[in-house]
Design an enzyme around this catalytic site. Structure first.
Site, short mmCIF file in Angstrom:
data_model
loop_
_atom_site.label_atom_id
_atom_site.label_comp_id
_atom_site.label_asym_id
_atom_site.label_seq_id
_atom_site.Cartn_x
_atom_site.Cartn_y
_atom_site.Cartn_z
N ASP A 23 25.37 -5.38 -22.45
CA ASP A 23 26.17 -6.32 -21.65
C ASP A 23 27.03 -5.58 -20.62
O ASP A 23 27.48 -4.46 -20.86
CB ASP A 23 27.07 -7.12 -22.60
CG ASP A 23 27.62 -8.36 -21.93
OD1 ASP A 23 27.16 -8.71 -20.82
OD2 ASP A 23 28.53 -8.99 -22.51
N GLY A 24 27.27 -6.24 -19.50
CA GLY A 24 28.24 -5.73 -18.52
C GLY A 24 27.63 -5.15 -17.25
O GLY A 24 28.35 -4.56 -16.44
N ASN A 25 26.31 -5.35 -17.05
CA ASN A 25 25.70 -4.82 -15.82
C ASN A 25 26.33 -5.44 -14.57
O ASN A 25 26.58 -4.75 -13.58
CB ASN A 25 24.20 -5.12 -15.79
CG ASN A 25 23.44 -4.41 -16.88
OD1 ASN A 25 23.97 -3.52 -17.53
ND2 ASN A 25 22.20 -4.81 -17.10
N ARG A 27 29.33 -6.88 -14.20
CA ARG A 27 30.73 -6.45 -13.98
C ARG A 27 30.80 -5.00 -13.52
O ARG A 27 31.64 -4.64 -12.70
CB ARG A 27 31.55 -6.67 -15.25
CG ARG A 27 32.02 -8.12 -15.41
CD ARG A 27 32.50 -8.40 -16.80
NE ARG A 27 31.39 -8.46 -17.73
CZ ARG A 27 31.49 -8.35 -19.04
NH1 ARG A 27 32.67 -8.14 -19.59
NH2 ARG A 27 30.42 -8.43 -19.81
N HIS A 40 21.89 -3.97 -12.93
CA HIS A 40 20.75 -4.08 -13.85
C HIS A 40 19.85 -2.84 -13.73
O HIS A 40 19.32 -2.35 -14.73
CB HIS A 40 19.93 -5.34 -13.58
CG HIS A 40 20.68 -6.61 -13.89
ND1 HIS A 40 21.36 -6.79 -15.07
CD2 HIS A 40 20.85 -7.77 -13.19
CE1 HIS A 40 21.91 -8.00 -15.09
NE2 HIS A 40 21.62 -8.61 -13.96
N SER A 68 17.79 -13.18 -22.42
CA SER A 68 17.96 -14.21 -23.45
C SER A 68 17.33 -15.53 -22.98
O SER A 68 17.11 -15.74 -21.78
CB SER A 68 19.45 -14.42 -23.75
OG SER A 68 20.02 -15.25 -22.77
N GLU A 70 18.71 -18.10 -22.73
CA GLU A 70 19.71 -18.79 -21.91
C GLU A 70 19.85 -18.17 -20.51
O GLU A 70 20.46 -18.76 -19.62
CB GLU A 70 21.08 -18.75 -22.61
CG GLU A 70 21.18 -19.63 -23.87
CD GLU A 70 20.46 -19.06 -25.08
OE1 GLU A 70 20.34 -17.81 -25.18
OE2 GLU A 70 19.98 -19.85 -25.93
N ASN A 71 19.28 -16.97 -20.31
CA ASN A 71 19.43 -16.28 -19.02
C ASN A 71 18.69 -16.97 -17.85
O ASN A 71 18.93 -16.65 -16.69
CB ASN A 71 18.97 -14.81 -19.10
CG ASN A 71 19.98 -13.91 -19.79
OD1 ASN A 71 19.61 -12.86 -20.33
ND2 ASN A 71 21.25 -14.27 -19.78
N TRP A 72 17.81 -17.94 -18.18
CA TRP A 72 17.13 -18.68 -17.10
C TRP A 72 18.13 -19.44 -16.24
O TRP A 72 17.82 -19.83 -15.11
CB TRP A 72 16.14 -19.70 -17.68
CG TRP A 72 14.99 -19.10 -18.43
CD1 TRP A 72 14.83 -19.10 -19.78
CD2 TRP A 72 13.84 -18.42 -17.89
NE1 TRP A 72 13.66 -18.46 -20.12
CE2 TRP A 72 13.03 -18.04 -18.98
CE3 TRP A 72 13.42 -18.11 -16.60
CZ2 TRP A 72 11.83 -17.35 -18.82
CZ3 TRP A 72 12.22 -17.44 -16.43
CH2 TRP A 72 11.44 -17.06 -17.53
C1 FPP Z 1 23.77 -8.23 -19.33
O1 FPP Z 1 24.62 -7.93 -18.26
C2 FPP Z 1 22.45 -7.69 -19.10
C3 FPP Z 1 21.32 -8.43 -18.93
C4 FPP Z 1 21.29 -9.90 -18.95
C5 FPP Z 1 20.04 -7.79 -18.67
C6 FPP Z 1 19.79 -6.52 -19.42
C7 FPP Z 1 18.69 -5.85 -18.75
C8 FPP Z 1 18.61 -4.52 -18.50
C9 FPP Z 1 19.58 -3.52 -18.93
C10 FPP Z 1 17.50 -3.97 -17.71
C11 FPP Z 1 16.21 -3.87 -18.42
C12 FPP Z 1 15.46 -5.04 -18.01
C13 FPP Z 1 14.34 -5.45 -18.58
C14 FPP Z 1 13.84 -6.81 -18.21
C15 FPP Z 1 13.58 -4.63 -19.57
P1 FPP Z 1 25.28 -9.13 -17.46
O2 FPP Z 1 24.49 -9.38 -16.25
O3 FPP Z 1 25.43 -10.30 -18.36
O4 FPP Z 1 26.66 -8.52 -17.10
P2 FPP Z 1 28.01 -9.34 -16.85
O5 FPP Z 1 28.37 -10.00 -18.14
O6 FPP Z 1 28.95 -8.25 -16.48
O7 FPP Z 1 27.75 -10.29 -15.74
#
Ligand code: FPP
Length: 253
Positions: A23-25, A27, A40, A68, A70-72
């Site tokens: 989590d956290g890509n 941010r 990502h 997930s 839910e990510n759609w």
């Molecule tokens: C959560 O960060 C991360 C994800 C939803 C994607 C995770 C995917 C990877 C690390 C890349 C590898 C990809 C594949 C398909 C193999 P977030 O976007 O929810 O971060 P945020 O909460 O800070 O917005």
């Protein structure tokens, strides 16, 4: 002056199976003024490093929550960017995964994934079937509740068809219908980015997992961060509902 007594880890055996909620890509990217997809991309590169580090640490299975169910709901551009990234990362690091004898598995409803992701995934799942050093399980379009519903439907169908009696529905009947059937339960779940939730990830399989929450965003979760999580795990006494006196050495794993 005498030196302090050495600190012995309670649990000296590395986890057999680690689950990671990466989590956290987003941010991480926002904090640097970069597009979310760059977060990502850096997260995907980190994943490759962490696979290596897990193999070196003696871990046997790593399950990562990549997308997930839910990510759609995310903007289309981000969803398609994530899939393109997944396909690219697989292609770019295939030789390395093969060299390290890694077997690829996928959990989640892959039928809904675009063909350009599904097809190379299926190829690698097939071609890596004989690899034995390490299991990489990618959760794609995965949700634990959806998985549990599918298992319940399968049980109901078998009962309706007379293949199973209601009183034969036990944990092993449920477990064998989960997408992780045949894999050991996760011993350690790691979630990055300072969030304290499981977010529909491996809910039944994590019944006795130790959970470590790391404050860094996933793109900053490097080998040293993994070592910290493993050191934290080593301090945990795993009791599986028993008293301390009942514990056997084999409970610590
Ligand atoms: C959560 O960060 C991360 C994800 C939803 C994607 C995770 C995917 C990877 C690390 C890349 C590898 C990809 C594949 C398909 C193999 P977030 O976007 O929810 O971060 P945020 O909460 O800070 O917005």
């Amino acid at each position: 002056m005498s030196s302090p007594a050495p600190i012995h880890p309670v649990n000296p055996v590395p986890p057999r199976h680690i689950g990671i909620i990466m989590d956290g890509n987003g941010r991480w990217a926002a904090a640097k003024g970069l597009p979310r997809l760059e977060g990502h991309r850096r997260g995907a590169e980190r994943l490759i490093e962490i696979i290596d580090a897990c193999i070196d640490a003696g871990v046997n299975t790593l399950t990562v929550f990549a997308f997930s169910a839910e990510n759609w709901k995310r903007p289309l551009e981000e969803v398609s960017g994530l899939f393109k990234l997944g396909e690219w990362i697989l292609r770019a690091h295939l030789a390395r995964l093969e060299k390290r004898n890694v077997r690829l598995h996928v959990i989640g409803d892959v039928t809904a994934l675009p063909e350009f992701v599904r097809s190379p995934l299926e190829d690698v799942i097939k071609s890596s079937r004989g690899n034995t050093a390490f299991n990489l399980v990618v959760a794609l379009n995965y949700g634990a509740r959806q998985e549990i519903v599918a298992a319940a439907r399968s049980l109901a169908a078998d009962v309706a068809a007379g293949k199973l009696q209601p009183n034969e529905v036990d944990w092993s009947a449920v477990e064998s219908r989960l997408q992780t059937a045949g894999m050991p339960d996760p011993d350690l779940i790691i979630r990055t980015s300072g969030e304290f939730r499981l977010s529909n990830f491996l809910l039944l399989q994590s019944a006795y997992a130790e959970i470590v929450f790391a404050s860094v965003f996933w793109p900053d979760f490097d080998k040293a961060q993994l070592q910290l999580a493993l050191a934290e795990y080593a301090k945990r006494e795993r009791r599986f509902g028993q008293t301390r006196e009942q514990l056997q050495p084999s409970d610590q794993r």
